[in-house]
Design a protein around this motif. Structure first.
Motif, PDB file in Angstrom:
ATOM      1  N   GLU A 198       0.833  -1.211   0.000  1.00 42.17           N
ATOM      2  CA  GLU A 198       0.000   0.000   0.000  1.00 42.17           C
ATOM      3  C   GLU A 198       0.862   1.254   0.000  1.00 42.17           C
ATOM      4  OE1 GLU A 198      -3.727  -0.011   2.421  1.00 42.17           O
ATOM      5  OE2 GLU A 198      -2.853  -1.817   3.295  1.00 42.17           O
ATOM      6  N   SER A 257       0.982   4.027  -3.017  1.00 43.52           N
ATOM      7  CA  SER A 257       0.732   5.440  -2.756  1.00 43.52           C
ATOM      8  C   SER A 257       1.899   6.306  -3.220  1.00 43.52           C
ATOM      9  CB  SER A 257       0.494   5.647  -1.262  1.00 43.52           C
ATOM     10  OG  SER A 257       0.418   7.021  -0.948  1.00 43.52           O
ATOM     11  N   HIS A 258       3.112   5.852  -2.951  1.00 44.14           N
ATOM     12  CA  HIS A 258       4.306   6.607  -3.350  1.00 44.14           C
ATOM     13  C   HIS A 258       4.397   6.715  -4.870  1.00 44.14           C
ATOM     14  CE1 HIS A 258       8.401   8.124  -3.082  1.00 44.14           C
ATOM     15  NE2 HIS A 258       8.801   7.156  -3.904  1.00 44.14           N
ATOM     16  N   ARG A 289       1.938   6.367  -7.022  1.00 45.64           N
ATOM     17  CA  ARG A 289       0.812   7.172  -7.507  1.00 45.64           C
ATOM     18  C   ARG A 289       1.115   8.668  -7.404  1.00 45.64           C
ATOM     19  NH1 ARG A 289      -2.674   4.672  -4.758  1.00 45.64           N
ATOM     20  NH2 ARG A 289      -2.724   6.067  -2.948  1.00 45.64           N
ATOM     21  N   ASP A 305      -2.975  11.796   1.739  1.00 45.67           N
ATOM     22  CA  ASP A 305      -3.151  10.564   0.976  1.00 45.67           C
ATOM     23  C   ASP A 305      -4.082   9.655   1.766  1.00 45.67           C
ATOM     24  OD1 ASP A 305      -2.884   8.550  -0.941  1.00 45.67           O
ATOM     25  OD2 ASP A 305      -0.769   9.057  -1.257  1.00 45.67           O
ATOM     26  N   TYR A 306      -4.566   8.627   1.098  1.00 49.79           N
ATOM     27  CA  TYR A 306      -5.510   7.689   1.715  1.00 49.79           C
ATOM     28  C   TYR A 306      -4.896   6.293   1.683  1.00 49.79           C
ATOM     29  CZ  TYR A 306      -9.931   5.472   2.949  1.00 49.79           C
ATOM     30  OH  TYR A 306     -10.920   4.761   3.594  1.00 49.79           O
ATOM     31  N   VAL A 307      -4.478   5.828   2.844  1.00 43.77           N
ATOM     32  CA  VAL A 307      -3.903   4.490   2.974  1.00 43.77           C
ATOM     33  C   VAL A 307      -4.392   3.881   4.284  1.00 43.77           C
ATOM     34  CG1 VAL A 307      -1.811   4.970   1.625  1.00 43.77           C
ATOM     35  CG2 VAL A 307      -1.820   5.405   4.079  1.00 43.77           C
ATOM     36  N   THR A 310      -7.446   8.791   5.919  1.00 44.90           N
ATOM     37  CA  THR A 310      -6.651   9.878   5.357  1.00 44.90           C
ATOM     38  C   THR A 310      -5.465  10.150   6.279  1.00 44.90           C
ATOM     39  OG1 THR A 310      -8.641  10.862   4.406  1.00 44.90           O
ATOM     40  CG2 THR A 310      -6.695  12.265   4.572  1.00 44.90           C
ATOM     41  N   TYR A 348       5.090   8.963   5.882  1.00 45.86           N
ATOM     42  CA  TYR A 348       3.679   8.836   6.265  1.00 45.86           C
ATOM     43  C   TYR A 348       3.594   8.842   7.786  1.00 45.86           C
ATOM     44  CZ  TYR A 348       2.963   7.370   1.415  1.00 45.86           C
ATOM     45  OH  TYR A 348       2.925   7.320   0.044  1.00 45.86           O
TER      46      TYR A 348
END
Length: 283
Positions: free
Chosen positions: A152, A156-157, A159, A207-209, A213, A229
């Motif tokens: 994940e 995210s990174h 993206r 970000d959403y992980v 949020t 993060y």
């Protein structure tokens, strides 16, 4: 009244007249004749004989080499099924065919197939013993304490790198970046200036992980970005940093001060380790 031995007796049974046999007696005599003359026998088709012969020959070829190498004797040919072979007579069962089958198939079953099974089990056990332990990020404890998987963080990174706006608030001033998160998330992430250690702050984003949020602080080492993060930890206990790799990225995670930290970069793992040490020393 006539007596039974009276020559004038009109009873057919006493006149030498023969009585016709009953239907049951007629059927019994006909069945017995058919059994004796072999009209009820049906020979097995030639295709069945050839298939049995091929299967027996195949089994003998697999079983004979291992047995013949030890004593030097040639392999015996497979038993031949004669076309005119007849079933044994009733009342005298012949067990020689079953014995022949057992003798011919025993080496194949207990030699070839048994050896293959034992060999497969040995290989499986060797693979289980030689398999390295699972990395820390795949353990149930890691999922419980962080609620995240390394995949994940990598997704995210990547993206963010592919997007046109990888940073929502661009600033090298921690006093500008930290207030920007107010009202956007339900916690205040610690924002540390590490420019003196060689890791200047570039800004931050949301970000959403992990199902929520989170705040992401963006640092840089040389030309490599480092995404940090930060979000509240489920387990309030501290955890020392662990650095692993996934998909060509170096990933670090730890817990400190009620917060969970994940850091990811495409730089060398040694650079990420220095970054983590500097961040911990400042907090």
């Amino acid at each position: 009244m006539n007596k039974p031995d009276d020559p004038n007796d009109t009873n057919p049974t006493t006149q030498g007249v023969s009585i016709a046999p009953s239907a049951a007696q007629s059927e019994a005599s006909t069945l017995g004749k058919m059994l004796r003359d072999g009209s009820l026998r049906h020979d097995a088709p030639q295709s069945l004989r050839e298939r049995l012969r091929d299967e027996l020959a195949h089994a003998e070829r697999h079983a004979s080499p291992a047995a013949d190498e030890g004593n030097g004797t040639p392999a015996s040919p497979p038993p031949e099924v004669k076309p005119d072979a007849r079933p044994p007579k009733a009342g005298r069962p012949d067990k020689r065919p079953e014995a022949a089958w057992g003798l011919s198939l025993a080496p194949w079953l207990f030699g070839g197939a048994g050896g293959a099974i034992l060999g497969g089990l040995a290989v499986a056990m060797a693979l289980l013993v030689a398999r390295p332990p699972a990395p820390p990020q795949d353990t149930p404890e890691a999922q419980t304490t962080t609620g995240l998987q390394p995949q994940e963080i990598v997704a995210s990174h990547v993206r963010a790198l592919l997007s046109q706006h990888p940073i929502d608030v661009i600033s090298t001033d921690q006093h500008t970046v930290k207030p920007w998160f107010n009202g956007r998330i339900d916690y205040a992430p610690p924002v540390i200036d590490l420019s003196a250690k060689g890791f200047p702050l570039e800004g931050g984003r949301l970000d959403y992980v992990g199902g929520r949020t989170v705040a992401v602080l963006v640092y840089r080492t040389d030309k490599h970005p480092i995404d940090l993060y930060v979000f509240p930890a489920r387990d309030k206990g501290a955890a020392a940093p662990t650095i692993t790799g996934a998909d060509g990225y170096a990933i670090a995670r730890w817990r400190r001060g009620g917060m969970t930290y994940w850091a990811i970069t495409d730089a060398e793992a040694s650079h990420l380790r220095v970054f983590v040490e500097a961040l911990q020393a400042a907090t």
